[in-house]
Design a protein around this motif. Structure first.
Motif, short mmCIF file in Angstrom:
data_model
loop_
_atom_site.label_atom_id
_atom_site.label_comp_id
_atom_site.label_asym_id
_atom_site.label_seq_id
_atom_site.Cartn_x
_atom_site.Cartn_y
_atom_site.Cartn_z
N LYS A 250 -0.47 -14.99 8.62
CA LYS A 250 -1.59 -15.45 7.63
C LYS A 250 -2.49 -14.24 7.30
O LYS A 250 -3.35 -14.64 6.61
N LYS A 251 -2.16 -13.13 7.98
CA LYS A 251 -3.08 -12.02 7.71
C LYS A 251 -2.45 -11.08 6.75
O LYS A 251 -1.46 -10.68 6.78
N ASP A 252 -3.45 -10.78 5.60
CA ASP A 252 -3.08 -9.97 4.70
C ASP A 252 -3.28 -8.65 5.03
O ASP A 252 -4.64 -8.46 5.13
N ILE A 253 -2.54 -7.70 5.17
CA ILE A 253 -2.78 -6.17 5.75
C ILE A 253 -2.75 -5.08 4.56
O ILE A 253 -3.49 -4.22 4.61
N LEU A 254 -2.03 -5.56 3.49
CA LEU A 254 -2.18 -4.54 2.13
C LEU A 254 -2.25 -5.81 1.00
O LEU A 254 -1.72 -6.56 0.83
N LYS A 255 -3.28 -5.06 0.07
CA LYS A 255 -3.53 -6.14 -1.09
C LYS A 255 -3.51 -5.57 -2.26
O LYS A 255 -4.34 -4.96 -2.69
N ASP A 256 -2.49 -5.80 -2.82
CA ASP A 256 -2.21 -5.30 -4.17
C ASP A 256 -2.44 -3.63 -4.62
O ASP A 256 -3.19 -3.36 -5.35
N VAL A 257 -1.95 -2.82 -3.71
CA VAL A 257 -2.10 -1.61 -3.61
C VAL A 257 -1.45 -1.11 -4.94
O VAL A 257 -0.11 -1.48 -5.09
N TYR A 258 -2.03 -0.08 -5.56
CA TYR A 258 -1.49 0.55 -6.88
C TYR A 258 -1.89 2.05 -6.92
O TYR A 258 -3.04 2.52 -6.29
N LEU A 259 -0.92 3.12 -7.05
CA LEU A 259 -0.94 4.28 -6.94
C LEU A 259 0.36 5.01 -7.84
O LEU A 259 1.11 4.46 -7.77
N ILE A 260 -0.28 5.99 -8.65
CA ILE A 260 0.62 6.81 -9.33
C ILE A 260 0.54 8.42 -8.59
O ILE A 260 -0.43 9.05 -8.51
N CYS A 261 1.84 8.82 -8.55
CA CYS A 261 2.02 10.41 -7.83
C CYS A 261 2.91 10.87 -8.83
O CYS A 261 3.98 10.58 -9.26
N GLU A 262 2.40 12.09 -9.32
CA GLU A 262 3.46 12.99 -10.40
C GLU A 262 3.77 14.12 -9.69
O GLU A 262 2.98 14.72 -8.95
N THR A 263 4.96 14.85 -10.00
CA THR A 263 5.19 16.11 -9.48
C THR A 263 4.24 17.00 -10.19
O THR A 263 3.57 17.01 -11.18
N GLY A 264 3.80 17.94 -9.23
CA GLY A 264 2.84 19.00 -9.63
C GLY A 264 1.29 18.43 -9.03
O GLY A 264 0.35 19.23 -9.23
N THR A 265 1.20 17.23 -8.14
CA THR A 265 0.22 16.88 -7.89
C THR A 265 0.17 16.51 -6.17
O THR A 265 1.17 16.22 -5.78
N VAL A 266 -0.95 16.70 -5.67
CA VAL A 266 -1.13 16.15 -4.05
C VAL A 266 -2.06 14.92 -4.16
O VAL A 266 -3.33 15.28 -4.60
N CYS A 267 -1.53 13.86 -3.64
CA CYS A 267 -2.49 12.62 -3.44
C CYS A 267 -2.92 12.43 -1.86
O CYS A 267 -1.85 12.24 -1.18
N GLY A 268 -4.02 12.36 -1.57
CA GLY A 268 -4.59 12.12 -0.36
C GLY A 268 -4.80 10.94 -0.01
O GLY A 268 -5.68 10.24 -0.97
N ILE A 269 -4.50 10.39 0.76
CA ILE A 269 -5.01 8.97 1.58
C ILE A 269 -5.66 9.01 2.76
O ILE A 269 -5.01 9.42 3.96
N LEU A 270 -6.77 8.46 2.84
CA LEU A 270 -7.51 8.68 4.08
C LEU A 270 -8.00 7.01 4.62
O LEU A 270 -7.66 6.27 3.69
N GLY A 271 -8.06 6.83 5.65
CA GLY A 271 -8.34 5.41 6.41
C GLY A 271 -8.29 5.61 7.70
O GLY A 271 -7.98 6.61 8.45
N ARG A 272 -9.20 4.63 8.18
CA ARG A 272 -9.13 4.63 9.83
C ARG A 272 -8.13 3.89 10.59
O ARG A 272 -7.25 3.68 9.77
N ASN A 273 -8.03 4.23 11.94
CA ASN A 273 -6.98 3.87 12.72
C ASN A 273 -6.79 2.19 12.46
O ASN A 273 -7.85 1.84 12.28
N GLY A 274 -5.44 1.90 12.08
CA GLY A 274 -5.28 0.40 12.16
C GLY A 274 -5.52 -0.01 10.46
O GLY A 274 -5.42 -1.30 10.39
N SER A 275 -5.72 0.90 9.49
CA SER A 275 -5.98 0.33 7.98
C SER A 275 -4.72 0.38 7.56
O SER A 275 -4.39 -0.08 6.42
N ARG A 276 -3.61 0.68 8.08
CA ARG A 276 -2.16 0.37 7.64
C ARG A 276 -1.69 1.39 6.73
O ARG A 276 -0.68 1.24 5.87
N LYS A 277 -2.15 2.69 6.90
CA LYS A 277 -1.58 3.83 6.14
C LYS A 277 -0.12 4.03 6.27
O LYS A 277 0.57 4.05 5.23
N SER A 278 0.42 3.97 7.66
CA SER A 278 1.84 4.25 7.78
C SER A 278 2.70 3.05 7.24
O SER A 278 3.90 3.06 6.82
N THR A 279 2.03 1.90 7.37
CA THR A 279 2.97 0.63 6.67
C THR A 279 3.05 0.79 5.21
O THR A 279 4.14 0.70 4.80
#
Length: 220
Positions: free
Chosen positions: A15-44
């Motif tokens: 019943k636990k929602d860990i990612l909620k409607d995530v949206y991201l656009i990445c284009e060639t020629g760019t670097v997108c950085g994602i920050l977040g605390r431990n357990g924020s589910r970046k690896s997921t």
């Protein structure tokens, strides 16, 4: 220019929602950085983008092609996970042939960072040495979009600086999505910054916003 369109990513465990409607656009020629605390589910999130796990909902598109399975991502998306990924007992110079096309085989083989390890097998390397090799193999792989999860972990500041330079050089023709707890390094090389917090991916303009979302202390 190629585009990776990531939309409507949700993930639930029970019943636990860990990612909620995530949206991201990445284009060639760019670097997108994602920050977040431990357990924020970046690896997921990275694993869903790469296709090793399924989101509860997901929409991932490479240019005009919707990516439905792992095969669809071949030579389009490469992923550096936090855990070690290289097979044992194979020399690094032979792994380069597997990961890279002809153009990049020479580029990576000429790097001073990797030259000492070319005739070594992955199981003979230290954790830091293995991280260097794995990161470079993914960066110089055939894929147009590169996902890097904690690429700077256990590396010296000098090595981190060299890898950041390589990322910026390769980002001329590739798109990067990178996450690391060494946030200063992520901020330095990223064209856009996002914070994953409470399951949501928030666009970040500056350090003030990171403080406002309690990712950074008020005084740093």
């Amino acid at each position: 220019m190629s585009k990776l369109h990531i939309d409507s990513i949700t993930k639930s465990f029970g019943k636990k929602d860990i990612l909620k409607d995530v949206y991201l656009i990445c284009e060639t020629g760019t670097v997108c950085g994602i920050l977040g605390r431990n357990g924020s589910r970046k690896s997921t999130l990275f694993q869903i983008i790469f296709g090793t796990i399924k989101g509860s909902t997901q929409y991932i598109k490479f240019n005009d092609t919707i990516l439905k399975n792992q095969f669809d991502r071949k030579n389009r998306i490469a992923y550096l996970p936090q855990h070690f990924l290289l097979p044992k007992n194979i020399k690094i110079k032979n792994l380069i042939d597997l990961f890279c096309d002809k153009e990049n085989i020479k580029k990576i083989s000429d790097l001073e960072l990797i030259k000492p390890f070319l005739n070594e097998a992955s199981n003979t390397l230290s954790g830091g040495e293995l991280r260097i090799v794995e990161t470079l193999l993914i960066i110089y792989s055939k894929a147009e979009f590169i996902l890097l999860d904690e690429p700077f972990h256990s590396l010296s500041p000098k090595i981190v600086t060299e890898i950041k330079t390589i990322i910026k050089q390769q980002s001329v023709t590739k798109g990067f999505i990178i996450s690391d707890h060494q946030y200063h390094d992520v901020l330095e090389i990223s064209d856009t910054i996002f914070l994953l917090s409470d399951g949501h991916l928030k666009s970040i303009k500056d350090l003030t916003e990171l403080k406002r979302f309690n990712y950074l202390p008020t005084i740093i």
